[in-house]
Design an enzyme around this catalytic site. Structure first.
Site, mmCIF file in Angstrom:
data_model
loop_
_atom_site.group_PDB
_atom_site.id
_atom_site.type_symbol
_atom_site.label_atom_id
_atom_site.label_comp_id
_atom_site.label_asym_id
_atom_site.label_seq_id
_atom_site.Cartn_x
_atom_site.Cartn_y
_atom_site.Cartn_z
ATOM 1 N N ASP A 196 46.826 37.430 35.732
ATOM 2 C CA ASP A 196 46.638 38.292 36.914
ATOM 3 C C ASP A 196 46.262 39.803 36.732
ATOM 4 O OD1 ASP A 196 46.627 38.710 39.737
ATOM 5 O OD2 ASP A 196 48.961 39.157 39.698
ATOM 6 N N HIS A 282 40.543 36.646 42.990
ATOM 7 C CA HIS A 282 41.946 36.259 43.696
ATOM 8 C C HIS A 282 41.316 35.392 45.005
ATOM 9 C CE1 HIS A 282 44.188 39.217 41.908
ATOM 10 N NE2 HIS A 282 45.165 38.981 42.299
ATOM 11 N N HIS A 285 41.270 32.202 43.478
ATOM 12 C CA HIS A 285 42.830 31.636 43.184
ATOM 13 C C HIS A 285 43.243 31.234 44.868
ATOM 14 C CE1 HIS A 285 47.051 32.769 44.958
ATOM 15 N NE2 HIS A 285 47.484 32.257 43.609
ATOM 16 N N HIS A 299 50.838 31.880 39.905
ATOM 17 C CA HIS A 299 49.485 32.689 40.447
ATOM 18 C C HIS A 299 48.711 33.310 39.471
ATOM 19 C CE1 HIS A 299 47.945 35.800 43.215
ATOM 20 N NE2 HIS A 299 48.043 36.574 42.307
#
Length: 394
Positions: A196, A282, A285, A299
Site C-alpha cells: 500500500d 488504488h 485495487h 488491501h
C-alpha cells in the site's frame, strides 16, 4: 449510497477543488514506539474527556483493552471507560450496529471514540465519530495500510467489494502506534502495508504532473506531500527487505528497520496519499475487489499489483521492474495467479478493468486521463502480469 445524513455528507473535492489551492491534511499528533499503548492515557489526558469509548474486536479485549483501561486510570485521563465490540468489516451495517450501541450508553458529557484494530476498524469508528461530532483517536494494531492518519473511510459491501470513499473535514486527534503490537501481528499484514505504501509516491507524482488532479484533501498536491511520498518509497527500498526478515527472527525484537517501515506504512503513506493524491494503483485495487478470487487478498496486496499496472499505464517499465522485484522479494503478489486470478479468465479481468474505470475513479488523475479506457487498462493488467512473471521466473 452513504448512510450519513445528507447535511453531514462532505466532499472536499467538490467543496474546494475548483479553487486549485494546495491543501495539506494531518492528524493533530502522531506517536510511535515500543510499548506506546501503555502510555495512551498520558497522551489523551490533556484533552480532558469525561468518557472514553473504545471499539475493538473481542480477541483484543484481554490484552489491548486491559492496557488501555489501566493507562487511562493511571494518568486520570477519563472518569468513565466503555468498551464496544467491532465485528470485522467497515460496512454501513456495522456502522449502524455500533452507533446504536453507543445510543444505549446515554452519555451526556464530553467523550471521544478510540478505534483499536486494523484499517476496517479505524475507518468504521472514524465515521461514527464524525456522525456524533466527537474526537477520534486511531490506534492501529497493524501496519497494513495508510488508513490511521487520514480523514476518510473506505466502505465495503458485506460481500467484501469496494463500495465508496467517505470523507470528513478533520483528521484524528491522535494516532498512536505501538510497534511491539505491530511486530507481533502476522507478518503478512506488515508486508501488505508495504504494498500500500509503495503506491504513495508514484500516485502522488502522477497527480503532481496532472493539472486537473484533485487530492482527497480537496486541493492540488503540495510539495510537502510529494516529498513525503518520495521519503516513503526510499525508506521501503532501504529497509523493507530487512524489516521483512527481522519479523521472522526469534526472539522477535523491534529493530530499526521495523520502526522505519512502520513509519513509512502508517505516517508517510497516510500523509502522502491524502495530500499527494491517488491515481491508478488504488483504482485497480477497487477493480480487483470486484473479482471473487481476490476476496481473501489484503488491501495492500491488491494495491501492490495495482502499482505495477499504474507504472505500465505510464509506460515506466524500468521502474515497474524495480518495484516488482521489491514486491517479489518481500512476498507481495506480482502476477494475476498470485492474486488468485487465472490468466485465461478474460471475462473476469475485463470486469476488473471496467470497475477500475468507473466514473469518478482516481485513475482519471493520471496526466493522460483522456486516454483512459477499459480496453487499455485490460492490456496494461496483462502487461503488468507478464512483467511480474518475468521477475518470478528470474
Amino acid at each position: 449510497m452513504s448512510r450519513l445524513p445528507k447535511e453531514l455528507q462532505y466532499n472536499p473535492m467538490e467543496k474546494y477543488g475548483g479553487l486549485s489551492n494546495k491543501i495539506f491534511n494531518a492528524p493533530l499528533r502522531y506517536v510511535q514506539g515500543p510499548c506506546a499503548l501503555q502510555h495512551i492515557g498520558l497522551y489523551i489526558q490533556p484533552f480532558q474527556y469525561h468518557t472514553v469509548i473504545v471499539v475493538l474486536s473481542p480477541n483484543r479485549m484481554k490484552d489491548q483493552g486491559k492496557t488501555i483501561q489501566e493507562s487511562l486510570q493511571k494518568y486520570k485521563a477519563a472518569q468513565v471507560v466503555e468498551f464496544l465490540e467491532f465485528h470485522g468489516e467497515c460496512t454501513w451495517e456495522e456502522f449502524t450496529r455500533i452507533n446504536q450501541k453507543i445510543d444505549t450508553l446515554h452519555i451526556a458529557n464530553t467523550y471521544c471514540l478510540i478505534g483499536v484494530g486494523g484499517g476496517t476498524n479505524v475507518d468504521c469508528v472514524r465515521a461514527i465519530a464524525y456522525l456524533r461530532n466527537v474526537s477520534f483517536i486511531s490506534v492501529p494494531t497493524l501496519a497494513s495500510n495508510d488508513a490511521p492518519c487520514s480523514a476518510l473511510s473506505v466502505f465495503y459491501t458485506q460481500q467484501g467489494e469496494f463500495l465508496e470513499y467517505v470523507f470528513y473535514p478533520r483528521n484524528p486527534s491522535l494516532v498512536l502506534v505501538d510497534t511491539d503490537i505491530i511486530a507481533k501481528a502476522p507478518r503478512r499484514f506488515f508486508v501488505s502495508g508495504m504494498g500500500d505504501a509503495m503506491a504513495t509516491y508514484y500516485e502522488a507524482a502522477s497527480c503532481w504532473k496532472a493539472e486537473h488532479a484533485v487530492t482527497c484533501a480537496g486541493g492540488r498536491p503540495t510539495a510537502t506531500a510529494e516529498a513525503l511520498g518520495r521519503l516513503c518509497k526510499d525508506l521501503l527500498f532501504t529497509y523493507g527487505r530487512q524489516a521483512a526478515k527481522d519479523l521472522d527472527c526469534q526472539p522477535l525484537q523491534v529493530t530499526e528497520a521495523i520502526e522505519r517501515v512502520t513509519e513509512a506504512n502508517t505516517l508517510l503513506s497516510g500523509l502522502g496519499f491524502e495530500s499527494g493524491g491517488l491515481a491508478a494503483a488504488h483504482a485497480v485495487h477497487n477493480g480487483l475487489t470486484a473479482h471473487h478470487a481476490t476476496k481473501a487478498k489484503y488491501h495492500g496486496e491488491k494495491v501492490a499489483f495495482g502499482t505495477l499496472v499504474h507504472l505500465c499505464l505510464e509506460n515506466n517499465l524500468q521502474e515497474a521492474f524495480k518495484v516488482a522485484q521489491f514486491f517479489h522479494d518481500t512476498g507481495l503478489p506480482v502476477t494475476l495467479e498470485e492474486l488468485g486470478i487465472k490468466e485465461n479468465d478474460v471475462e473476469g479481468i475485463r470486469k476488473v478493468a471496467e470497475r477500475t474505470c468507473a466514473k469518478g475513479e482516481t485513475i482519471y488523475h493520471l496526466p493522460n486521463a483522456h486516454e483512459i479506457h477499459p480496453d487499455w487498462v485490460y492490456q496494461c493488467i496483462l502487461k503488468a502480469n507478464r512483467l511480474g512473471k518475468e521477475v518470478v521466473n528470474k
